[in-house]
Structure formats: C-alpha cells, structure tokens
Motif scaffolding. Structure first.
Motif, PDB file in Angstrom:
ATOM      1  N   GLY A   1      -1.511 -20.025  39.011  1.00 24.73           N
ATOM      2  CA  GLY A   1      -0.749 -18.907  38.470  1.00 24.73           C
ATOM      3  C   GLY A   1       0.335 -19.298  37.495  1.00 24.73           C
ATOM      4  O   GLY A   1       1.167 -18.474  37.116  1.00 24.73           O
ATOM      5  N   SER A   2       0.327 -20.537  37.044  1.00 27.91           N
ATOM      6  CA  SER A   2       1.312 -20.987  36.060  1.00 27.91           C
ATOM      7  C   SER A   2       0.840 -20.630  34.655  1.00 27.91           C
ATOM      8  O   SER A   2      -0.335 -20.348  34.428  1.00 27.91           O
ATOM      9  CB  SER A   2       1.515 -22.492  36.188  1.00 27.91           C
ATOM     10  OG  SER A   2       2.499 -22.951  35.278  1.00 27.91           O
ATOM     11  N   SER A   3       1.775 -20.650  33.716  1.00 27.05           N
ATOM     12  CA  SER A   3       1.448 -20.334  32.329  1.00 27.05           C
ATOM     13  C   SER A   3       1.908 -21.439  31.408  1.00 27.05           C
ATOM     14  O   SER A   3       2.888 -22.146  31.674  1.00 27.05           O
ATOM     15  CB  SER A   3       2.115 -19.022  31.901  1.00 27.05           C
ATOM     16  OG  SER A   3       1.534 -17.911  32.532  1.00 27.05           O
ATOM     17  N   LEU A   4       1.197 -21.569  30.299  1.00 27.66           N
ATOM     18  CA  LEU A   4       1.612 -22.429  29.206  1.00 27.66           C
ATOM     19  C   LEU A   4       2.351 -21.551  28.206  1.00 27.66           C
ATOM     20  O   LEU A   4       1.786 -20.600  27.663  1.00 27.66           O
ATOM     21  CB  LEU A   4       0.391 -23.074  28.552  1.00 27.66           C
ATOM     22  CG  LEU A   4       0.666 -24.094  27.450  1.00 27.66           C
ATOM     23  CD1 LEU A   4       1.456 -25.279  27.973  1.00 27.66           C
ATOM     24  CD2 LEU A   4      -0.640 -24.556  26.810  1.00 27.66           C
ATOM     25  N   CYS A   5       3.616 -21.861  28.013  1.00 31.04           N
ATOM     26  CA  CYS A   5       4.455 -21.094  27.078  1.00 31.04           C
ATOM     27  C   CYS A   5       4.655 -21.925  25.821  1.00 31.04           C
ATOM     28  O   CYS A   5       5.260 -22.995  25.867  1.00 31.04           O
ATOM     29  CB  CYS A   5       5.793 -20.771  27.731  1.00 31.04           C
ATOM     30  SG  CYS A   5       6.964 -19.959  26.628  1.00 31.04           S
ATOM     31  N   ILE A   6       4.125 -21.432  24.703  1.00 30.00           N
ATOM     32  CA  ILE A   6       4.284 -22.120  23.426  1.00 30.00           C
ATOM     33  C   ILE A   6       5.096 -21.216  22.500  1.00 30.00           C
ATOM     34  O   ILE A   6       4.783 -20.033  22.340  1.00 30.00           O
ATOM     35  CB  ILE A   6       2.927 -22.470  22.792  1.00 30.00           C
ATOM     36  CG1 ILE A   6       2.089 -23.310  23.773  1.00 30.00           C
ATOM     37  CG2 ILE A   6       3.138 -23.231  21.481  1.00 30.00           C
ATOM     38  CD1 ILE A   6       0.711 -23.672  23.254  1.00 30.00           C
ATOM     39  N   ILE A   7       6.125 -21.797  21.912  1.00 26.53           N
ATOM     40  CA  ILE A   7       7.042 -21.057  21.041  1.00 26.53           C
ATOM     41  C   ILE A   7       7.106 -21.768  19.700  1.00 26.53           C
ATOM     42  O   ILE A   7       7.204 -22.996  19.651  1.00 26.53           O
ATOM     43  CB  ILE A   7       8.461 -21.003  21.641  1.00 26.53           C
ATOM     44  CG1 ILE A   7       8.439 -20.511  23.097  1.00 26.53           C
ATOM     45  CG2 ILE A   7       9.376 -20.127  20.789  1.00 26.53           C
ATOM     46  CD1 ILE A   7       9.748 -20.723  23.828  1.00 26.53           C
ATOM     47  N   TYR A   8       7.032 -21.015  18.621  1.00 26.21           N
ATOM     48  CA  TYR A   8       7.292 -21.618  17.318  1.00 26.21           C
ATOM     49  C   TYR A   8       8.206 -20.712  16.506  1.00 26.21           C
ATOM     50  O   TYR A   8       8.221 -19.486  16.673  1.00 26.21           O
ATOM     51  CB  TYR A   8       6.009 -21.955  16.557  1.00 26.21           C
ATOM     52  CG  TYR A   8       5.131 -20.793  16.121  1.00 26.21           C
ATOM     53  CD1 TYR A   8       5.412 -20.068  14.965  1.00 26.21           C
ATOM     54  CD2 TYR A   8       3.998 -20.441  16.850  1.00 26.21           C
ATOM     55  CE1 TYR A   8       4.601 -19.025  14.549  1.00 26.21           C
ATOM     56  CE2 TYR A   8       3.174 -19.402  16.453  1.00 26.21           C
ATOM     57  CZ  TYR A   8       3.478 -18.696  15.302  1.00 26.21           C
ATOM     58  OH  TYR A   8       2.679 -17.650  14.903  1.00 26.21           O
ATOM     59  N   GLU A   9       8.987 -21.339  15.638  1.00 30.56           N
ATOM     60  CA  GLU A   9       9.947 -20.620  14.820  1.00 30.56           C
ATOM     61  C   GLU A   9       9.249 -19.939  13.645  1.00 30.56           C
ATOM     62  O   GLU A   9       8.257 -20.443  13.119  1.00 30.56           O
ATOM     63  CB  GLU A   9      11.010 -21.589  14.289  1.00 30.56           C
ATOM     64  CG  GLU A   9      12.145 -20.944  13.510  1.00 30.56           C
ATOM     65  CD  GLU A   9      12.961 -19.992  14.362  1.00 30.56           C
ATOM     66  OE1 GLU A   9      12.601 -18.792  14.404  1.00 30.56           O
ATOM     67  OE2 GLU A   9      13.934 -20.436  14.980  1.00 30.56           O
ATOM     68  N   THR A  10       9.740 -18.780  13.256  1.00 28.65           N
ATOM     69  CA  THR A  10       9.308 -18.149  12.009  1.00 28.65           C
ATOM     70  C   THR A  10       9.888 -18.950  10.854  1.00 28.65           C
ATOM     71  O   THR A  10      11.095 -19.205  10.823  1.00 28.65           O
ATOM     72  CB  THR A  10       9.796 -16.696  11.954  1.00 28.65           C
ATOM     73  OG1 THR A  10       9.275 -15.984  13.080  1.00 28.65           O
ATOM     74  CG2 THR A  10       9.358 -16.024  10.666  1.00 28.65           C
ATOM     75  N   ILE A  11       9.058 -19.362   9.932  1.00 27.68           N
ATOM     76  CA  ILE A  11       9.508 -20.276   8.881  1.00 27.68           C
ATOM     77  C   ILE A  11       9.418 -19.645   7.503  1.00 27.68           C
ATOM     78  O   ILE A  11       8.673 -18.690   7.277  1.00 27.68           O
ATOM     79  CB  ILE A  11       8.670 -21.579   8.893  1.00 27.68           C
ATOM     80  CG1 ILE A  11       7.190 -21.285   8.587  1.00 27.68           C
ATOM     81  CG2 ILE A  11       8.817 -22.311  10.214  1.00 27.68           C
ATOM     82  CD1 ILE A  11       6.356 -22.536   8.340  1.00 27.68           C
ATOM     83  N   GLU A  12      10.210 -20.206   6.586  1.00 25.45           N
ATOM     84  CA  GLU A  12      10.001 -19.966   5.157  1.00 25.45           C
ATOM     85  C   GLU A  12       8.966 -20.994   4.721  1.00 25.45           C
ATOM     86  O   GLU A  12       9.266 -22.188   4.601  1.00 25.45           O
ATOM     87  CB  GLU A  12      11.313 -20.125   4.393  1.00 25.45           C
ATOM     88  CG  GLU A  12      12.357 -19.073   4.721  1.00 25.45           C
ATOM     89  CD  GLU A  12      11.911 -17.683   4.305  1.00 25.45           C
ATOM     90  OE1 GLU A  12      11.117 -17.579   3.329  1.00 25.45           O
ATOM     91  OE2 GLU A  12      12.328 -16.704   4.937  1.00 25.45           O
ATOM     92  N   VAL A  13       7.739 -20.546   4.504  1.00 26.48           N
ATOM     93  CA  VAL A  13       6.609 -21.457   4.371  1.00 26.48           C
ATOM     94  C   VAL A  13       6.811 -22.467   3.247  1.00 26.48           C
ATOM     95  O   VAL A  13       6.649 -23.684   3.444  1.00 26.48           O
ATOM     96  CB  VAL A  13       5.294 -20.678   4.158  1.00 26.48           C
ATOM     97  CG1 VAL A  13       4.131 -21.642   3.959  1.00 26.48           C
ATOM     98  CG2 VAL A  13       5.032 -19.751   5.335  1.00 26.48           C
TER      99      VAL A  13
END
Length: 340
Positions: A266-278
C-alpha cells in the motif's frame, strides 16, 4: 493502441498476485507546533487542501514540516530503517519523531489527543510550482494483519485496476498549467480507468510534460480522451536526460528495497518535478551537462503496512513487480527512439 502510434508497450513483467498542494489556514489554531527550538512558536498551523492522494488531515507546522495521523507499524518501520541505516532510508521522507524536539511537540500540543502522530519532512517545501504524481506500488495491497473482509476488498481493488497485472496504479496527480498559472489536479478516477495498454501512455505523459504541455484539457477522467501524438515525436535531449535520471533513481530504489529485506504494502512512489522555463534550463544543461541536476525528487511514502523480514524469505515480489514494470516502461520508450 491506436494505429500510427509507436509501440512502446513491450510486454510488462507478469504480476504475482502524494501529496500536498495549495495551503490554507485552519479555522482553529489549536495545533501550534514546532519541531526545533529555532522555529517560531507563533503563527497558525496550516492544512493542505491540495493533496493529490491519501486521506487528508495533514497539517503543516510553522517550520514547514508536517504532522499527520499514523499507526505504530509505520512509526516502528521508520525507527528500524533509521536505527539500522538501511539502504531504503535514502528514499523515505525524514521522520522527526525520534528527535529530542518531538518530546516538546507531544507535551505542548498533542497531549490528550488521539494518536499516534508522525512529524515528517514536507517533500514539497523546496518547490515553487510542483508537478506531483502518486504511484501506488505492488500487486498486493494488504498486509498479513488484514482480516478476510479487508483482504477481499484489496484483492478486488487490485483486480479492477492496473495493480494486479502490473504492480502500478496511478492514484492521482497534479500538474502546473503555465498559461493559466495554476495547479490542476487529476483525481483517482483517471487512474482507476487506466488499462494495462494505456498505463504507459499516462506515465510517460506526466514526465514528458516537463518540456511540452500535454494536458490540453483541464477536466477529464480518461486517458483515451487525450492527444497521444507526443508519443510519436522524438523527445528532446533534455527530455531524454530527464527520463534517464528518473530511471537511474528507480534502479537505485529497486536495489535499496532488495537489500533492505522488507515487505511493503500500500505504499506509493511520489515523484515531484519543478515547473521550468524550458529554454533557460536547456541552456544551463548545455553549459555544463555533467554538473546539471534535473529538478526532481523521488520518494516512497506511506508505510502503515510495512515491515522487515528474514533475508531468507527473498525479495518483496509485489513491490518489485511494480518497480520492474516502471523500469520497463521508461526503457521501452527510450529504446523506441534509440536513446538507451
């Protein structure tokens, strides 16, 4: 898959069986907590109204860390991983319950309140406009303590989503809409409607979104309603590098889980990335590609059904199926364009 799309769905490994957003203030300031002596005792505690998945009820303290309800299984798991410095520790949020400062929290703010509680790291704190995905891992979603009713409920849930077949289920996600300058949340219905065939599309869409907006509709619940033309376009060098960095982290997480001798349900993989100026980030990467750090983090979260086991019992097949299939999806996509 619709005709004309590149075939990125190489056979998945056969199955064997979130987070936080915009903050709003609580009406009551009963919970005025701190986790270190330098944090201010004043100021209202805040609650998260933008979790992408989970049961809610998480509070942010003045120093930025979080308080949520938990159980002794999760607390014990954090303590054992910390005490034995297991490899998995690198991929878990920090837990502050075993620091001296937590005694102060208990005495001043939690005494008499129904617990237990966990004081933990806020994974979103470093981000300005975060994009977040919560991926529930495992073909089995119940632990050995579950009664028969709970067990059957979790088996049914797994069988009626992509969990049983792949060990992966997208619980929910959020993306930052640049034109509208606001976060858009995509709830659990989206993940529950995914199939083994279009699950890779949904995962790749989320990560491809770092360089090109691929969520054209703000309200939808079906991956099949979305444009999939991005799957045919050769990814930019920046996107390829991003995908390879995520892959490297998942490889390391897989090794860490294997060498920690755990059972995690029941665990989750939490992936976060920043919104970037490409354009700016592409330029920064070109100037020093070896030193460039992609703006993302990857953690396992939620350990209410987790434990250590005797090494002789082998790997956690349920968890490993999910991690291995994530790897398959990323690798197959990159292989399609001869980028791996």
């Amino acid at each position: 898959m619709t005709s004309g799309y590149r075939d990125i769905n190489i056979q998945l490994q056969e199955g064997v069986g979130a987070v936080y957003g915009k903050i709003s203030q609580l009406g009551s300031n009963f919970f005025k907590m701190i986790t270190d002596p330098t944090a201010s005792l004043n100021g209202n505690v805040k609650t998260f109204d933008g979790q992408v998945a989970g049961h809610g009820g998480i509070l942010q303290l003045p120093n930025g860390s979080l308080i949520k309800g938990t159980n002794n299984v999760e607390l014990n798991f954090y303590k054992i991983v910390k005490d034995y410095n297991l490899p998995l520790k690198k991929f878990m949020p920090e837990c502050y319950n075993f620091d001296p400062s937590f005694q102060k929290i208990q005495e001043q703010y939690l005494e008499g309140k129904q617990g237990p509680f966990i004081n933990m790291q806020n994974l979103l704190l470093p981000y300005h406009n975060p994009n977040v995905i919560d991926i529930k891992l495992g073909t089995r979603l119940y632990d050995d303590m579950a009664d028969e009713a709970k067990k059957q409920k979790m088996i049914s849930l797994a069988n009626n989503t992509t969990s049983a077949a792949t060990g992966i289920q997208i619980s929910a996600l959020q993306v930052f809409d640049k034109p509208e300058q606001k976060i858009k949340k995509i709830g659990k219905t989206y993940g529950k409607m995914l199939t083994v065939e279009n699950l890779p599309h949904a995962l790749l869409r989320f990560f491809y979104n770092i360089t090109e907006p691929v969520y054209k509709n703000s309200i939808y619940s079906n991956e099949e309603e979305l444009d999939k033309s991005f799957l045919n376009r050769e990814p930019s060098d920046y996107t390829v590098g991003f995908f390879k960095n995520i892959l490297a982290q998942i490889y390391e997480l897989r090794d860490a889980a294997y060498n920690s001798h755990v059972r995690i349900y029941g665990s989750s993989l939490c992936i976060i990335y920043e919104t970037i100026e490409v354009a700016r980030e592409v330029e920064r990467r070109c100037q020093n590609p070896q030193a460039y750090v992609y703006p993302f983090t990857l953690h396992l979260i939620d350990f209410a059904h987790s434990s250590l086991v005797d090494p002789s019992l082998g790997e956690d097949q349920s968890l490993m199926t999910g991690l291995n299939n994530l790897i398959v999806i990323f690798e197959n996509y990159l292989k399609t364009f001869n980028k791996l």
